[in-house]
Write a protein that holds these residues in place. Structure first.
Motif, mmCIF file in Angstrom:
data_model
loop_
_atom_site.group_PDB
_atom_site.id
_atom_site.type_symbol
_atom_site.label_atom_id
_atom_site.label_comp_id
_atom_site.label_asym_id
_atom_site.label_seq_id
_atom_site.Cartn_x
_atom_site.Cartn_y
_atom_site.Cartn_z
ATOM 1 N N GLN A 130 0.816 -1.216 0.000
ATOM 2 C CA GLN A 130 0.000 0.000 0.000
ATOM 3 C C GLN A 130 0.846 1.261 0.000
ATOM 4 O OE1 GLN A 130 -3.014 1.818 3.226
ATOM 5 N NE2 GLN A 130 -3.619 -0.212 2.558
ATOM 6 N N ASP A 132 3.862 3.439 -1.532
ATOM 7 C CA ASP A 132 4.642 3.625 -2.749
ATOM 8 C C ASP A 132 6.110 3.857 -2.398
ATOM 9 O OD1 ASP A 132 5.742 4.353 -5.159
ATOM 10 O OD2 ASP A 132 4.095 5.677 -5.730
ATOM 11 N N ARG A 155 -1.818 11.662 3.639
ATOM 12 C CA ARG A 155 -2.713 11.470 2.503
ATOM 13 C C ARG A 155 -3.909 12.411 2.540
ATOM 14 N NH1 ARG A 155 -3.865 5.542 4.378
ATOM 15 N NH2 ARG A 155 -4.008 6.845 6.241
ATOM 16 N N ARG A 241 -2.819 4.951 -1.761
ATOM 17 C CA ARG A 241 -2.722 3.905 -2.770
ATOM 18 C C ARG A 241 -3.375 2.639 -2.240
ATOM 19 N NH1 ARG A 241 2.783 1.572 -5.587
ATOM 20 N NH2 ARG A 241 3.013 0.427 -3.634
#
Length: 351
Positions: A130, A132, A155, A241
């Motif tokens: 999850q 990056d 995020r 992500r």
């Protein structure tokens, strides 16, 4: 790096999965890499991650010197995959819990091993692919540059970065962000639920790792401990992500459980930071504010009882309750203001 972390993929029941079988490579002598002169480690907590653990390990950047993959007593093929990777990648150190202890405990196991091996900075990347890896340098650079001792992904900074995050997940994260700000004293901090983090060696040496909350909520608990020890935290924006992973968090119970944890952490922080290690009157402002607000709520309820049950005038008791409520609210605002000022004062040590 002098080797590859790329495993062969196989189709199992129509789903791509890692078998743990590798293409034989001629492996030259291993030379430990560094990042800007620092030895970097990555802790990968894993619990039943056979589907995605290979993807995660295969994408970790080559400048990482050690990868501590901690199997938290998985019941699937996670350990087999980790062992297969370790045979062909000298940077990977598989660790295993005999009983399931929780994600926080798995990360602490990795932290302790990193300290043993003399790592300078330790990052955390979950085993569900999850996080990056291209953003890992963004987490490391502020620590390498001595701007802080702990970085954490964010995020929530903008709508595009929240793409893929459900409404309830966003609502839960936002709620816990506000509660964690109050509990930890990091008022500029965002997205404390984000497990994509990096921490300096000196922070790990100073914090009592055995006291870190062992399950979900460890990241909130760790922030409180960092604040008491005077370490600076910096947010690093990166997009959310999501893919094949399934969250093990039930937000309806998770928020309540972490809220209780944060209340205990908040009281502990006030005691340690503003009474034991030093002194600041904001403790009394917090106490007075809480007391007056409690009295005002009780007084307000009594006012309605006085009016509708005893049929007496409500004006005087209600006005008194509102006045006490205003005094309590003002006291809490003063306490928060002093807390924010303390954070700014501590951050000056890094500039």
């Amino acid at each position: 790096m002098d080797m590859e972390r790329i495993p062969i993929r196989a189709e199992v029941a129509g789903t791509a999965a890692y078998t743990g079988t590798f293409v034989p490579n001629a492996l030259p002598k291993y030379e430990e890499p560094t990042y800007r002169g620092k030895r970097i480690a990555v802790v990968v907590p894993a619990y039943n991650e056979e589907l995605l653990i290979g993807e995660t390990l295969g994408k970790i950047p080559d400048f990482v010197a050690r990868v501590y993959a901690v199997n938290d007593c998985s019941t699937d093929q996670t350990q087999k995959i980790l062992d297969s990777f370790a045979l062909h990648d000298k940077s990977l150190i598989p660790l295993r819990h005999d009983v399931n202890k929780g994600v926080g405990a798995a990360i602490v196991t990795g932290y302790k091993k990193a300290l043993e091996d003399g790592m300078d900075i330790v990052a955390v990347m979950a085993g569900d692919d999850q996080m990056d890896p291209s953003f890992l340098p963004d987490l490391l650079d502020p620590i390498v540059d001595n701007k802080c001792d702990y970085t954490m992904g964010n995020r929530l900074i903008s709508t595009p970065y929240q793409k893929g995050m459900s409404f309830w997940r966003f609502f839960g994260n936002s709620t816990l962000t506000m509660l964690t700000k109050i509990a930890s004293g990091y008022w500029q901090m965002m997205d404390p639920q984000n497990g994509y983090t990096a921490i300096s060696r000196r922070s790990l040496e100073q914090i009592n790792l055995d006291d870190v909350y062992p399950r979900y909520g460890y990241c909130n608990d760790l922030l409180v401990k960092l604040n008491v020890n005077g370490f600076r935290v910096i947010n690093v924006p990166h997009p959310a992500r999501y893919g094949l992973e399934k969250s093990g968090i039930n937000y309806s119970t998770y928020i309540l459980k972490v809220s209780r944890l944060l209340l205990c952490d908040f009281l502990w922080r006030l005691k340690m930071k503003y009474l034991v290690l030093s002194f600041h009157p904001l403790v009394f402002f917090y106490g007075a504010g809480t007391l007056f607000l409690t009295i005002s709520v009780i007084g307000g309820l009594y006012s309605f009882y006085y009016k509708f049950i005893q049929h007496q005038p409500i004006f005087i008791p209600l006005v008194l309750s509102l006045i006490i409520f205003g005094i309590g609210l003002q006291a809490l605002f003063f306490a928060m203001f002093f807390d924010m000022q303390q954070e700014m004062e501590e951050n000056r040590w890094y500039t």
